[in-house]
Design a protein around this motif. Structure first.
Motif, short mmCIF file in Angstrom:
data_model
loop_
_atom_site.label_atom_id
_atom_site.label_comp_id
_atom_site.label_asym_id
_atom_site.label_seq_id
_atom_site.Cartn_x
_atom_site.Cartn_y
_atom_site.Cartn_z
N VAL A 185 0.85 -1.19 0.00
CA VAL A 185 0.00 0.00 0.00
C VAL A 185 0.89 1.25 0.00
CG1 VAL A 185 -1.79 1.28 1.23
CG2 VAL A 185 -1.83 -1.23 1.21
N VAL A 186 0.66 2.13 -0.97
CA VAL A 186 1.39 3.39 -1.05
C VAL A 186 0.53 4.46 -0.38
CG1 VAL A 186 2.39 5.14 -2.57
CG2 VAL A 186 2.54 2.71 -3.18
N PRO A 187 0.95 4.95 0.80
CA PRO A 187 0.14 5.91 1.54
C PRO A 187 -0.15 7.18 0.73
CG PRO A 187 1.93 5.07 2.91
CD PRO A 187 2.20 4.62 1.51
N GLY A 188 -1.38 7.64 0.81
CA GLY A 188 -1.75 8.89 0.17
C GLY A 188 -2.02 8.82 -1.31
N ALA A 189 -1.81 7.66 -1.93
CA ALA A 189 -1.99 7.54 -3.38
C ALA A 189 -3.43 7.19 -3.72
CB ALA A 189 -1.05 6.47 -3.94
N THR A 190 -3.93 7.79 -4.79
CA THR A 190 -5.22 7.42 -5.34
C THR A 190 -4.98 6.47 -6.52
OG1 THR A 190 -5.20 9.45 -6.65
CG2 THR A 190 -6.40 9.49 -4.56
N HIS A 191 -6.01 6.21 -7.31
CA HIS A 191 -5.95 5.14 -8.29
C HIS A 191 -4.83 5.32 -9.31
CE1 HIS A 191 -7.30 1.71 -10.55
NE2 HIS A 191 -7.50 2.44 -11.63
N LEU A 192 -4.61 6.54 -9.78
CA LEU A 192 -3.64 6.77 -10.85
C LEU A 192 -2.26 7.17 -10.33
CD1 LEU A 192 -5.88 8.60 -13.49
CD2 LEU A 192 -5.19 6.19 -13.43
N PHE A 193 -2.06 7.18 -9.03
CA PHE A 193 -0.76 7.51 -8.44
C PHE A 193 -0.27 8.87 -8.96
CE2 PHE A 193 -1.28 3.04 -7.91
CZ PHE A 193 -0.61 2.71 -6.75
N GLU A 194 -1.17 9.83 -8.95
CA GLU A 194 -0.85 11.17 -9.45
C GLU A 194 -0.23 12.07 -8.37
OE1 GLU A 194 -4.08 12.11 -12.85
OE2 GLU A 194 -4.93 11.83 -10.86
#
Length: 220
Positions: A185-194
């Motif tokens: 899990v990448v904290p703070g990331a939404t679906h597109l990792f923008e």
């Protein structure tokens, strides 16, 4: 490193366009399966591919659909969720890599984004002797269905911490996999990792997973 743009034959007669990069002394090669509505020009996948290349891994970014299919899909969206078709195309790419003198001896990994993750898992289930590792970024592994039970390659599922529904689907898929699996899990990331730095984190996690596929340590 300058990629070579090549044509990849498939069993169905279609020829797919791909960009192949093989660094000198490559320790493995990773084929990318892009997400729905995307192509080999996906800037996110290209960013990840650059990180893998810097670690001594070859990359193949290719179009899962022909130009005619892409034009049709833009209007009807009839191909982008056709997981069996996408998986067959990915299997053809794996076979093609296995038959090339510059990649035949290299361990093969698969990197899938969105629906491409499901195609990658199905292809891994179909090619257990060739596919050594699978990484999904913001993927839909749940769409791989019964193939999840047959995957033997280690699987890394990278999901944004703010992509709540996809995270739930990934956790469910992970519980079905009998192969070694990690949900990252990448904290703070939404679906597109923008969000700033989140795609870099995803790329680093993928790099480490694929380098371990080759049985080597990550260069620093």
């Amino acid at each position: 490193m300058i990629p070579r743009t090549l044509r990849i034959p498939t069993d169905g007669g279609a020829a797919l366009t791909g960009d192949l990069t093989v660094p000198d002394g490559a320790r493995g090669v990773v084929a990318f399966a892009h997400g729905s509505g995307s192509s080999r020009h996906s800037p996110r996948n290209r960013a990840v591919a650059g990180v893998l290349q810097d670690a001594g891994l070859g990359t193949l970014l290719f179009d899962l659909l022909t130009e005619d299919e892409e034009r049709t899909d833009t209007v009807t969206a009839e191909y982008r969720f056709d997981i069996p078709l996408l998986a067959r195309r990915l299997v053809a790419a794996v076979d093609w890599l296995g038959g090339r003198p510059d990649t035949a001896r290299l361990p093969i990994g698969l990197f899938g984004a969105s629906t491409g993750a499901a195609a990658a898992l199905v292809a891994a289930a179909e090619q257990p002797d060739r596919v050594r590792a699978v990484v999904s970024r913001g993927g839909r592994p749940d769409l791989a269905g019964g193939a999840l039970d047959r995957v033997t390659a280690p699987v890394l599922l990278i999901v944004g911490g703010e992509d709540h529904e996809v995270l739930r689907l990934n956790e469910q898929a992970a519980s079905r996999l009998s192969a070694p699996c990690t949900v990252h899990v990448v904290p703070g990331a939404t679906h597109l990792f923008e969000e700033p730095g989140t795609l870099d984190q995803a790329a680093a996690a993928a790099r480490d997973w694929f380098v371990r596929m080759a049985g080597q340590t990550v260069p620093r």
